[in-house]
Design an enzyme around this catalytic site. Structure first.
Site, short mmCIF file in Angstrom:
data_model
loop_
_atom_site.label_atom_id
_atom_site.label_comp_id
_atom_site.label_asym_id
_atom_site.label_seq_id
_atom_site.Cartn_x
_atom_site.Cartn_y
_atom_site.Cartn_z
N CYS A 150 -4.77 2.36 -3.70
CA CYS A 150 -3.54 2.88 -3.08
C CYS A 150 -2.38 1.91 -3.24
O CYS A 150 -1.54 1.76 -2.34
CB CYS A 150 -3.73 3.20 -1.61
SG CYS A 150 -4.90 4.52 -1.32
N LYS B 240 -10.70 -0.90 10.29
CA LYS B 240 -10.79 -2.07 9.42
C LYS B 240 -11.10 -3.33 10.22
O LYS B 240 -11.15 -4.43 9.69
CB LYS B 240 -9.49 -2.25 8.65
CG LYS B 240 -9.22 -1.14 7.63
CD LYS B 240 -7.96 -1.41 6.87
CE LYS B 240 -7.40 -0.18 6.17
NZ LYS B 240 -8.07 0.15 4.94
N HIS C 63 0.87 -1.18 0.00
CA HIS C 63 0.00 0.00 0.00
C HIS C 63 0.91 1.23 0.00
O HIS C 63 2.02 1.17 0.53
CB HIS C 63 -0.83 -0.06 1.29
CG HIS C 63 -1.90 0.97 1.42
ND1 HIS C 63 -1.65 2.25 1.84
CD2 HIS C 63 -3.24 0.90 1.20
CE1 HIS C 63 -2.79 2.93 1.89
NE2 HIS C 63 -3.77 2.13 1.50
N1 PMP Z 1 -1.85 -0.83 4.57
C1 PMP Z 1 -2.80 -1.55 3.99
C2 PMP Z 1 -2.46 -2.93 3.49
C3 PMP Z 1 -4.09 -1.03 3.85
O1 PMP Z 1 -5.03 -1.75 3.25
C4 PMP Z 1 -4.37 0.26 4.36
C5 PMP Z 1 -5.74 0.87 4.21
N2 PMP Z 1 -6.32 0.67 2.96
C6 PMP Z 1 -3.34 0.96 4.97
C7 PMP Z 1 -2.10 0.40 5.07
C8 PMP Z 1 -3.56 2.34 5.53
O2 PMP Z 1 -4.45 2.29 6.59
P1 PMP Z 1 -5.05 3.64 7.21
O3 PMP Z 1 -5.55 4.44 6.05
O4 PMP Z 1 -6.15 3.16 8.11
O5 PMP Z 1 -3.96 4.32 7.93
#
Ligand code: PMP
Length: 407
Positions: free
Chosen positions: A365, A227, A124
């Protein structure tokens, strides 16, 4: 005794009763954020109705009960991930902030010019950009573990990336774009052969897979409350005590200090050293209720149910003509990404939304993943414990309709 009663679970999530565009909501965007059970919603209301007060500050009653409740969360997280000490649990805004804390507070002092950091090809953006920022600042280098056509990391290539200059490894437990479950234990062990610490991004794993930080021997772990059926604006950074102790604080301000004079400030102990300022108190307190909710069902029972649903949905989707799965790893969790020949993912997303079906479309992302597969984005169906086979059937019918209209 753990039981998996899907009717009861669904009844706990009030949003599942609503309709969208005149159709019953079918929510398959759980990778982005999960819905909240009534138990968490009640806890949020209860916090403001009954105990709202700043934490770690007052001697008065309300401040004490909110502080106690906030610290209950820390202990619940400690038990949930089986951390050795409760002060190894830092309450953050989320995964992104947790990773940035490590990039800043471990990266700046301990990673220098010419040093190397290893990440993977399926990260990500929040596990890419902080390291690039560090590399720009310090002149260190980023190495990327390649992945194959199935979306599995190449372990041989991973081994060969290590050198005397490797200072940190950071990769995701479960890919949000592909659903791949990485062989984390094996990867941590390899890094430790080189005495290199490992950060695991568990944003997509914590709600699906049992995680034991001591068994994994992982050095840092990051995840988000929203999540895992909890509130937005709260997350966790777990770190081994000895590593957190040698790191400087992240931000300066209230709570993270022991004593302040204009000449010198001494810093607070763990975990408060990394928790400057008033936290998101409500979210912090209510994360404990999300953990209680998951525990009341059991992560293993959730995983077994979701695995069955994943197989059912994958089989059903594979019968649709023109569909191509992106990410077909042997070990997967709760995410199905796909494209349909000749149709833009966005158009599918819009038509499904008209039918009350929420999926995510785009790059999730994870633009480098999309580049590797030569696509602009995918349609992503991401599952949670409250999804059902009937909902998968609704999705399939909706997809067939959408594809028929768009072709
Ligand atoms: N890492 C992964 C694998 C994710 O799926 C996400 C959220 N889509 C994030 C990091 C970032 O999480 P957050 O936006 O809650 O900080």
């Amino acid at each position: 005794m753990e039981t998996f009663d899907i009717a009861k679970i669904r009844a706990d999530f009030p949003i599942l009763k609503r309709s969208v565009n005149g159709k019953p909501l079918v929510y398959f965007d759980n990778g982005a954020t999960t819905q909240k059970p009534q138990q968490v919603i009640d806890a949020i209301v209860n916090y403001y109705a009954d105990m709202n007060s700043n934490v770690h500050r007052g001697v008065h009653y309300l401040s004490q009960i909110s502080t106690d409740a906030f610290e209950v969360t820390r202990r619940k997280v400690q038990a949930f991930i089986h951390a050795k000490h409760e002060h190894e649990v830092i309450i953050t805004k989320g995964t992104t902030e947790a990773i940035n804390i490590i990039a800043t507070c471990y990266g700046r002092p301990f990673i220098g010019e010419g040093d190397e950091i290893i990440i993977s090809a399926m990260e990500h953006h929040s596990n890419i950009v902080p390291w690039q920022m560090l590399c720009d600042e310090k002149g260190c280098k980023l190495h990327v573990i390649p992945m194959n056509e199935q979306g599995e990391l190449n372990m041989e290539a991973y081994r060969s990336l290590f050198s005397e200059r490797t200072k940190l490894v950071s990769f995701t437990y479960v890919s949000n774009a592909l659903g791949t479950i990485n062989p984390v234990k094996e990867m941590i062990d390899i890094a430790h052969e080189w005495q290199v610490p490992v950060l695991i991004d568990a944003a997509q794993a914590i709600q699906h897979v049992k995680i034991d930080v001591q068994e994994l021997d992982v050095d840092f772990l990051a995840f988000s409350g929203h999540k895992m059926y909890g509130p937005t604006g709260v997350g966790v950074l777990y770190g081994k005590e000895e590593l957190l102790n040698k790191m400087p604080p992240y931000q300066g301000g209230g709570d993270m200090i022991k004593e302040v004079t204009f000449e010198k400030t001494t810093y607070n102990e763990l975990p408060f050293k990394f928790e400057a300022g008033t936290p998101n108190i409500e979210a912090g307190i209510c994360l404990a209720h999300a953990i209680d909710y998951i525990d009341s069902i059991g992560v293993d029972a959730i995983k077994a149910y979701e695995d069955e649903l994943l197989t059912y949905a994958t089989t059903a989707l594979s019968k649709i003509e023109g569909i191509r799965f992106i990410g077909t790893a042997a070990h997967k969790s709760s995410v199905i990404s796909f494209v349909v020949d000749g149709i833009h993912p966005y158009d599918i997303g819009v038509l499904l939304d008209k039918l009350g079906i929420a999926v995510r479309t785009g790059h999730h992302c994870a633009q480098p993943v999309m580049s590797q597969f030569g696509i602009p984005g995918t349609v992503r169906v991401s599952l949670a414990m409250y999804n059902t086979k009937e909902e998968v059937d609704v999705l399939i019918a909706g997809l067939e309709r959408a594809i028929g209209m768009l072709k």
